[in-house]
Design a protein around this motif. Structure first.
Motif, PDB file in Angstrom:
ATOM      1  N   HIS A   7       4.011 -35.051  28.157  1.00 54.44           N
ATOM      2  CA  HIS A   7       5.398 -34.626  28.669  1.00 54.44           C
ATOM      3  C   HIS A   7       5.257 -33.335  27.977  1.00 54.44           C
ATOM      4  CE1 HIS A   7       8.548 -33.514  31.508  1.00 54.44           C
ATOM      5  NE2 HIS A   7       7.960 -32.575  31.854  1.00 54.44           N
ATOM      6  N   HIS A   9       5.014 -28.705  27.986  1.00 55.48           N
ATOM      7  CA  HIS A   9       4.731 -27.100  28.421  1.00 55.48           C
ATOM      8  C   HIS A   9       4.398 -25.808  27.343  1.00 55.48           C
ATOM      9  CE1 HIS A   9       6.873 -28.406  32.058  1.00 55.48           C
ATOM     10  NE2 HIS A   9       7.683 -29.238  30.862  1.00 55.48           N
ATOM     11  N   HIS A  40       4.806 -27.331  34.635  1.00 56.19           N
ATOM     12  CA  HIS A  40       5.647 -26.732  35.533  1.00 56.19           C
ATOM     13  C   HIS A  40       3.819 -26.274  36.351  1.00 56.19           C
ATOM     14  CE1 HIS A  40       9.179 -27.869  34.258  1.00 56.19           C
ATOM     15  NE2 HIS A  40       9.508 -27.114  33.259  1.00 56.19           N
ATOM     16  N   GLU A  85       3.154 -30.591  35.634  1.00 57.80           N
ATOM     17  CA  GLU A  85       4.775 -31.512  35.857  1.00 57.80           C
ATOM     18  C   GLU A  85       4.785 -30.771  37.545  1.00 57.80           C
ATOM     19  OE1 GLU A  85       8.209 -30.588  33.835  1.00 57.80           O
ATOM     20  OE2 GLU A  85       9.253 -32.077  34.840  1.00 57.80           O
ATOM     21  N   ASP A 220       8.669 -34.138  27.085  1.00 58.34           N
ATOM     22  CA  ASP A 220       8.907 -32.657  27.966  1.00 58.34           C
ATOM     23  C   ASP A 220       9.138 -31.616  26.994  1.00 58.34           C
ATOM     24  OD1 ASP A 220       9.486 -31.392  29.323  1.00 58.34           O
ATOM     25  OD2 ASP A 220      12.212 -32.689  30.165  1.00 58.34           O
ATOM     26  N   HIS A 222       9.486 -27.998  25.174  1.00 60.64           N
ATOM     27  CA  HIS A 222       9.523 -26.560  25.505  1.00 60.64           C
ATOM     28  C   HIS A 222       9.134 -25.759  24.265  1.00 60.64           C
ATOM     29  CE1 HIS A 222      10.842 -28.488  29.501  1.00 60.64           C
ATOM     30  NE2 HIS A 222      10.552 -27.393  30.136  1.00 60.64           N
TER      31      HIS A 222
HETATM   32 ZN   LIG Z   1       9.168 -30.662  32.012  1.00 63.01          ZN
END
Ligand SMILES: [Zn+2]
Ligand SMILES: [Zn+2]
Length: 257
Positions: A7, A9, A40, A85, A220, A222
């Protein structure tokens, strides 16, 4: 210590920072063997609707071209996977998959931020005490899981339900049961933890652990600084422990993509 993070980005989603290379080097220095990018996904929304939290359809080529080059460059140090995602939607899911398949694609994870979609639905992260919205989130997320296309479910507890525990459990346990039946791991989200968001929450994970589904830890990321081993995140081991979640037992390391 975990081997893989699926995960991650990139700046294309408009709310992440750093170069892809920085995420990769952070992963290598933290000892990851697999780094999955899952920005995303763009969505084939009606013309004129511009999402502020995702790349545009025209950026798919640049996204995958960039990652293919880096995958090659770093192949002796780390395995890089190319994914997204993805929001499950009724209207846009099929046409989206058609587009994604035109480019290199290793996996997709399900991140259900909207029900039923960003154009016409509601954001599930807004505080709500509505059982109707909770139920809609669970029903719709399960509908997406049933497509069989998702490698795992990101932040299953993204729904920000502020109502009573018994109502919460009544619906969220259905999500856990579906994950078991469909053999879909549930993500424990490091970004939410570090950012002190409402997820990952004890209320969900303590309940979920009682059913013994499979869990997977996702950074996740970022920002490259979030590509970290869970034990390097302050308080995260305690979070797992108090919810009865253990490495090698119900946390799986490498998922099938
Ligand atoms: Zn995410
Ligand atoms: Zn994001």
């Amino acid at each position: 210590m975990i081997s893989a993070n699926y995960h991650t980005h990139t700046v294309r989603c408009k709310h992440a920072v750093g170069e892809e290379r920085e995420y990769i080097e952070a992963a290598i220095s933290e000892g990851f063997k697999i780094l999955g990018f899952s920005d995303h996904t763009p969505q084939p929304y009606p013309e004129g609707f511009i999402s502020g939290i995702r790349m545009d359809m025209t950026q798919l080529k640049d996204y995958t071209d960039t990652l293919v080059k880096l995958r090659d460059e770093y192949k002796d140090q780390i395995q890089i996977l190319i994914g997204y995602e993805v929001e499950y939607t009724r209207k846009y899911f099929e046409p989206l998959l058609e587009e994604l398949k035109k480019y290199p694609l290793d996996f997709i994870i399900q991140g259900q931020h909207y029900v039923e979609d960003e154009v016409e639905g509601f954001y599930v992260g807004s505080e709500t005490d509505s059982e109707e919205k909770l139920k809609a989130y669970v029903d719709f997320t399960i509908e997406g899981m049933k497509t069989g296309l998702f490698t795992y479910l990101a932040h299953p507890d993204l729904i920000n339900f502020t109502g009573a525990d018994d109502i919460y459990y009544r619906h969220m346990k259905r999500l856990v049961e579906a994950a078991i039946v469909l053999n879909i791991p549930l993500e424990i989200n490091i970004y939410g933890f570090v950012d002190r968001r409402w997820y990952p929450c004890d209320r969900f994970f303590k309940m979920a652990a009682g059913y013994n589904p499979r869990f997977v830890i996702g950074c996740d990321a970022h920002t490259p600084q979030i590509v970290r081993q869970p034990e390097h995140i302050e308080g995260f081991s305690e979070f797992l422990e108090r919810n009865g979640i253990t490495y090698g037992d119900n946390i799986i390391d490498i998922v099938k993509v």
